[in-house]
Enzyme design. Sequence first.
Site, PDB file in Angstrom:
ATOM      1  N   ARG A 161      -4.790 -36.714  41.889  1.00  0.00           N
ATOM      2  CA  ARG A 161      -4.223 -36.322  40.067  1.00  0.00           C
ATOM      3  C   ARG A 161      -4.306 -35.347  40.156  1.00  0.00           C
ATOM      4  O   ARG A 161      -3.672 -35.228  39.230  1.00  0.00           O
ATOM      5  CB  ARG A 161      -5.924 -36.469  39.857  1.00  0.00           C
ATOM      6  CG  ARG A 161      -5.463 -36.671  38.441  1.00  0.00           C
ATOM      7  CD  ARG A 161      -4.523 -37.570  37.672  1.00  0.00           C
ATOM      8  NE  ARG A 161      -4.494 -39.057  38.502  1.00  0.00           N
ATOM      9  CZ  ARG A 161      -3.243 -39.495  37.956  1.00  0.00           C
ATOM     10  NH1 ARG A 161      -2.192 -38.731  37.337  1.00  0.00           N
ATOM     11  NH2 ARG A 161      -3.133 -40.793  38.470  1.00  0.00           N
ATOM     12  N   LYS A 218       5.727 -22.009  23.227  1.00  0.00           N
ATOM     13  CA  LYS A 218       5.656 -23.003  22.502  1.00  0.00           C
ATOM     14  C   LYS A 218       4.693 -24.361  23.983  1.00  0.00           C
ATOM     15  O   LYS A 218       4.815 -24.732  23.833  1.00  0.00           O
ATOM     16  CB  LYS A 218       5.947 -23.976  21.757  1.00  0.00           C
ATOM     17  CG  LYS A 218       5.570 -23.227  20.328  1.00  0.00           C
ATOM     18  CD  LYS A 218       6.888 -23.879  19.556  1.00  0.00           C
ATOM     19  CE  LYS A 218       7.080 -23.482  18.656  1.00  0.00           C
ATOM     20  NZ  LYS A 218       7.703 -24.248  17.154  1.00  0.00           N
ATOM     21  N   LYS A 226       9.924 -11.813  12.541  1.00  0.00           N
ATOM     22  CA  LYS A 226       9.459 -12.912  11.726  1.00  0.00           C
ATOM     23  C   LYS A 226       9.071 -12.998  10.117  1.00  0.00           C
ATOM     24  O   LYS A 226       8.778 -12.538  10.320  1.00  0.00           O
ATOM     25  CB  LYS A 226       8.390 -14.545  12.917  1.00  0.00           C
ATOM     26  CG  LYS A 226       8.682 -14.335  13.987  1.00  0.00           C
ATOM     27  CD  LYS A 226       8.221 -15.142  14.883  1.00  0.00           C
ATOM     28  CE  LYS A 226       7.952 -16.877  14.574  1.00  0.00           C
ATOM     29  NZ  LYS A 226       9.447 -17.404  14.341  1.00  0.00           N
ATOM     30  N   GLU A 262      14.548 -12.564  13.412  1.00  0.00           N
ATOM     31  CA  GLU A 262      14.181 -13.986  12.302  1.00  0.00           C
ATOM     32  C   GLU A 262      14.514 -14.421  11.120  1.00  0.00           C
ATOM     33  O   GLU A 262      14.081 -13.474   9.455  1.00  0.00           O
ATOM     34  CB  GLU A 262      13.519 -15.491  12.407  1.00  0.00           C
ATOM     35  CG  GLU A 262      13.172 -16.529  11.474  1.00  0.00           C
ATOM     36  CD  GLU A 262      11.525 -17.166  12.405  1.00  0.00           C
ATOM     37  OE1 GLU A 262      11.619 -17.830  12.856  1.00  0.00           O
ATOM     38  OE2 GLU A 262      10.569 -16.605  11.030  1.00  0.00           O
ATOM     39  N   ASP A 320      16.861 -19.755  11.123  1.00  0.00           N
ATOM     40  CA  ASP A 320      15.520 -21.254  11.305  1.00  0.00           C
ATOM     41  C   ASP A 320      15.348 -22.005  10.243  1.00  0.00           C
ATOM     42  O   ASP A 320      15.991 -21.498   8.853  1.00  0.00           O
ATOM     43  CB  ASP A 320      14.636 -20.422  11.308  1.00  0.00           C
ATOM     44  CG  ASP A 320      13.131 -21.384  10.883  1.00  0.00           C
ATOM     45  OD1 ASP A 320      13.041 -21.667  12.056  1.00  0.00           O
ATOM     46  OD2 ASP A 320      12.263 -21.040  10.092  1.00  0.00           O
TER      47      ASP A 320
END
Length: 291
Positions: free
Chosen positions: A101, A136, A168, A199, A230
Amino acid sequence: MSGFHDDALEAVVRLALTEDLGRAGDLTAQACVPADARLSATFVARKAGVAAGLAAARLAVRALDPDARVDEPVRDGDAFDAGAALVRVDGNARSLLAAERTALNLTGRLCGIATLTRAYVDAVAGTRARIADTRKTTPGLRALEKRAVALGGGLNHRFGLDDAILIKDNHVALCGGDAAEALRRARAHAGHLTKIEVEIDRLDQLGPLLELVQPGVQSGRAGPDVIMLDNFSLPELREAVALTDGRVTLEASGGVTLDTVRSIAETGVDVISVGALTHSAPSLDVGLDVA
């Protein structure tokens, strides 16, 4: 990155085995399978894909049976068809069943990322755009997932917060809402080898940043190295490309899918970052078939 990846993969395999075996090991195999039984088996792809992380099978098997024989006919980065034999193993039956597994989870996950990345890369073929990942990623698996992206033909964005400066919206908000001011502060802080990306989410934010790119201003180092657009619409992306005229690398980001990525690439942007490569890639179906 190979040595780092190998170390990271081995550490993850051992952690996963510890999690799965718990305090008493594989009770089912212990109850049903003689201690000295042997098993020959093959990790088989149920669907076509791109290989990544196949060493997980070898590491899992040999962690429990150091004398097991492992044959790896497919190499990471190779494309394969449904039904392909990815890894063949022969060893102690209890050990192979206990490792199954962990090996399947990791190979399926990483092959899935490489396969999805290849689909995005193929979708933009013939344009100037390159496909990149994001941060991410699954906590603890970043090194493995980013390598899977690279094996699928994608680029790796920042590996972590210490790779580069990415300004950002929250950083801009804390600089009085002025992206150019945030950039000036970043330039004052950054070393000469540190790249800076800014950004923006509105076209009117582009002009003030481009003004800082003009030749003669701090030897051209006042402006950003990359501007992230963005969630821009296609017309806005095309206008941004025209206004920038190749002076700065442009990265499109936000809500990119396989259905939309070609249209985004055709606007002329340089990079398209896709969080889905790692946060939404389906695991490739891989199974263990007994010979």
